[in-house]
Design an enzyme around this catalytic site. Sequence first.
Site, mmCIF file in Angstrom:
data_model
loop_
_atom_site.group_PDB
_atom_site.id
_atom_site.type_symbol
_atom_site.label_atom_id
_atom_site.label_comp_id
_atom_site.label_asym_id
_atom_site.label_seq_id
_atom_site.Cartn_x
_atom_site.Cartn_y
_atom_site.Cartn_z
ATOM 1 N N ARG A 90 61.214 30.058 53.858
ATOM 2 C CA ARG A 90 60.768 28.693 53.546
ATOM 3 C C ARG A 90 61.065 28.360 52.072
ATOM 4 N NH1 ARG A 90 57.979 24.886 57.241
ATOM 5 N NH2 ARG A 90 57.264 23.333 55.793
ATOM 6 N N LEU A 124 56.227 19.831 51.726
ATOM 7 C CA LEU A 124 57.184 20.089 50.648
ATOM 8 C C LEU A 124 56.696 21.253 49.796
ATOM 9 C CD1 LEU A 124 57.832 16.350 49.784
ATOM 10 C CD2 LEU A 124 59.482 17.940 50.826
ATOM 11 N N ASN A 151 54.206 9.510 49.381
ATOM 12 C CA ASN A 151 54.155 9.718 50.828
ATOM 13 C C ASN A 151 53.360 8.594 51.472
ATOM 14 O OD1 ASN A 151 54.350 11.222 53.363
ATOM 15 N ND2 ASN A 151 52.176 11.659 53.096
ATOM 16 N N THR A 152 53.788 8.195 52.672
ATOM 17 C CA THR A 152 52.990 7.262 53.454
ATOM 18 C C THR A 152 52.373 8.015 54.614
ATOM 19 O OG1 THR A 152 52.963 5.200 54.699
ATOM 20 C CG2 THR A 152 55.035 6.448 54.759
ATOM 21 N N HIS A 153 51.076 7.760 54.837
ATOM 22 C CA HIS A 153 50.317 8.526 55.830
ATOM 23 C C HIS A 153 49.517 7.560 56.712
ATOM 24 C CE1 HIS A 153 48.254 12.007 57.479
ATOM 25 N NE2 HIS A 153 47.143 11.301 57.405
ATOM 26 N N ASP A 183 50.872 16.269 46.402
ATOM 27 C CA ASP A 183 50.613 17.470 45.606
ATOM 28 C C ASP A 183 50.753 18.686 46.516
ATOM 29 O OD1 ASP A 183 48.285 17.698 47.057
ATOM 30 O OD2 ASP A 183 46.935 17.277 45.378
ATOM 31 N N ALA A 184 50.290 19.860 46.060
ATOM 32 C CA ALA A 184 50.539 21.087 46.819
ATOM 33 C C ALA A 184 49.710 21.171 48.094
ATOM 34 C CB ALA A 184 50.274 22.297 45.922
ATOM 35 N N GLY A 185 48.703 20.333 48.254
ATOM 36 C CA GLY A 185 47.859 20.386 49.440
ATOM 37 C C GLY A 185 48.435 19.564 50.588
ATOM 38 N N ASP A 213 48.246 16.376 52.272
ATOM 39 C CA ASP A 213 47.801 14.982 52.147
ATOM 40 C C ASP A 213 46.584 14.848 51.227
ATOM 41 O OD1 ASP A 213 49.850 14.151 53.914
ATOM 42 O OD2 ASP A 213 48.600 14.665 55.633
#
Length: 203
Positions: free
Chosen positions: A70, A98, A110-112, A144-146, A148
Amino acid sequence: MTSPAPTGIVVLVSGSGTNLQALLDAAADPAYGVRILAVGADRTGIAGLERAQAAGVPTFVCRVQDHSTRGEWDADLAEQIGGHGPAFVVSAGFMKLLGSQVLSRFTVLNTHPALLPAFPGAHAVRDALEAGVATTGCTVHVVDAGVDTGPVLAQVAVDVRPGDTEDTLHERIKAVEHPLLVEIVGRAAREGITVTQGKATIP
Ligand code: GAR
């Protein structure tokens, strides 16, 4: 008077690409101030790539399964995005998390399809329906790293109607998601976006 040079972005997609289409349509107007330099995907054979090609926008595909780890995928994706020199990246229905190589090099919007922090993850519309909420919606946020968890830039609420299915609710969410994404990406491009200490601001 000549317009200032547009801000270049790369858009990442995994599916039908209706959010990408909204950005392509908006970017056709020079006053919008955005140039879509390239569209990247994590898979082949999707409508999102066809939409980019139809608009004459370069595309690239970076599949996890073509890399041994990955981490190698993340590094390759960062290189391919970086090759286009975007000011920032937009994840518009990109259904992979990501990694640190991409996130350390680029600001990613990002769109969620939910009102974060409610219903993060890949099945936000289904999860909202199953939870029985009366209101859900969509969110544009900085990744970020999480999962959403990054700072929220804007949200719009959508009522859940009796008899809604995942499809009918998602279609009504997309109807407000498209103009919200267009607005926030345009403002970030024209005015700039700053991310410091977990807070994101567009002046
Ligand atoms: C959009 O509703 C987007 O918010 C969602 O996928 C859809 C893509 O539609 N993203 C996620 O669920 C990410 N967790 P599109 O391909 O037609 O733009």
